[in-house]
Design an enzyme around this catalytic site. Sequence first.
Site, PDB file in Angstrom:
ATOM      1  CG  HIS A  82      -1.277   1.438   1.311  1.00 52.02           C
ATOM      2  ND1 HIS A  82      -2.900   0.847   0.989  1.00 52.02           N
ATOM      3  CD2 HIS A  82      -1.538   2.409   1.785  1.00 52.02           C
ATOM      4  CE1 HIS A  82      -3.628   2.452   0.776  1.00 52.02           C
ATOM      5  NE2 HIS A  82      -3.069   2.911   1.336  1.00 52.02           N
ATOM      6  CG  ASP A 161     -11.817   2.155   3.349  1.00 47.03           C
ATOM      7  OD1 ASP A 161     -11.714   3.138   4.679  1.00 47.03           O
ATOM      8  OD2 ASP A 161     -11.119   1.664   2.462  1.00 47.03           O
ATOM      9  NE  ARG A 168     -10.154   9.080   5.623  1.00 47.69           N
ATOM     10  CZ  ARG A 168      -9.397   8.739   4.631  1.00 47.69           C
ATOM     11  NH1 ARG A 168      -9.072   7.469   4.775  1.00 47.69           N
ATOM     12  NH2 ARG A 168      -8.224   9.063   4.697  1.00 47.69           N
ATOM     13  CB  SER A 183      -9.404   3.974   5.599  1.00 48.53           C
ATOM     14  OG  SER A 183      -9.010   3.911   4.391  1.00 48.53           O
ATOM     15  CE  LYS A 187      -8.289   0.466   0.361  1.00 42.89           C
ATOM     16  NZ  LYS A 187      -8.442   1.695   1.461  1.00 42.89           N
TER      17      LYS A 187
END
Length: 430
Positions: A82, A161, A168, A183, A187
């Site tokens: 990520h 999410d 957001r 968040s 995931k």
Amino acid sequence: MDFTEIIAKRRDGLLHSPDELNVLAQGAATGTVPDYQLSAWLMAAYLNPLSEEETTELTVAMANSGERVDLTGLLKPWVDKHSTGGVGDKTTIVLLPLLAACGLTVVKMSGRGLGITGGTVDKLSSIPGFRMDLTPSELKAQAAEIGVAITGQSPDLAPADKVLYALRDVTGTVTSMPLIVSSILSKKIAGGSETVVIDVKCGSGAFMKTLQEAQELATWLKRIGERAGLHVRCAITDMDQPLGYAVGNALEVKEAIRVLKGVESGRFQTLCLELAGLTLCACGKAASQEEGKAMALNALIHGEALDKAKVWFAAQGGDMSVFETEDWELAQHVVEVRAEQEGWVEKIDAQMIGQAVVDLGGGRKTKSDEIDPSVGIVLKVEVGSKVGKGDVLAEVHARLSQADEARSVQEAILISEAEVAARPLILGQV
């Protein structure tokens, strides 16, 4: 449970119970809590941040708000990566096939762009035919067959999410530490991976502007991830200038393919190899990060990563001609930005470049905005480059001849009369 009471509790800085956070996650996922109440809670949570315990509970509640991918039976290690978001950050497009070529099973769920930072969903969606809506069963089946699969935030995986992420972006609450952490990690839990490597961006083009903020986020991610049962490693990397040369969805895909082909090097390629080395070491596939980096470089040099990328794109319906030509998603106008003096590039303001791409139509100002995948900016220099007067600093790819964005790019690139060193790329690890 009356959701207004949950909003009031957060407003007053009181602790939430696990049940209240489950109500929040389920309400967001099912639509039983309207956007205006979720937005009110997000602002309250921004002003009165969640504790580590609350953040862990929210993370798990969001992961449990839909289906979870069960990777049982697939070849281990199971990994995910990520990035916290940056300008020109297209590492997923190179890193996923690179890791799969090294024998890892890589399953990833990605989001849309937030603010000035691009999203992997938007980038890969610029490829004609490329599916970003795999179901959990399709995700697992593809990973079992070829070792790599990616999907957007489908209604089935961490649906809470998906709703909160979009809100957001338009409520000024993107930079809340607990909201960022929950968040990201929700995931990862929903995606089924055991090891997660996170690229925490730091600088003007990132949500974390300072090294101290980035270190704090990395520490939070590692602690909350481990509380939730994940093995997390974080690299803190430079985002004071855009990553690579291309900023804009289709333009970034084209740059990533050039790196996979081995015809383009530089900071972007270097970061992909560094993150691959960290991942291979973190999951036990390599004895050290340097050994992992050597494995990844070997897969890149010998074309194994490119071959895996082609199999991956084909599996998700992508038009394979993108590997043969760059004559797709072309902007109508290309405007050159030239140096007004000679010297060395001292600064390329990533935030200004990212905002210029949003203004061109390459990002979203509101939740419902459509993105033009063809527009963007291609830099021809990086910090430390020597330039002469009149040299091309960048190209602005636009639907119309965009003088305002060209001026913004000109202002974003600062040239010094004194020689300037290149910026460091890796700023730390957690």
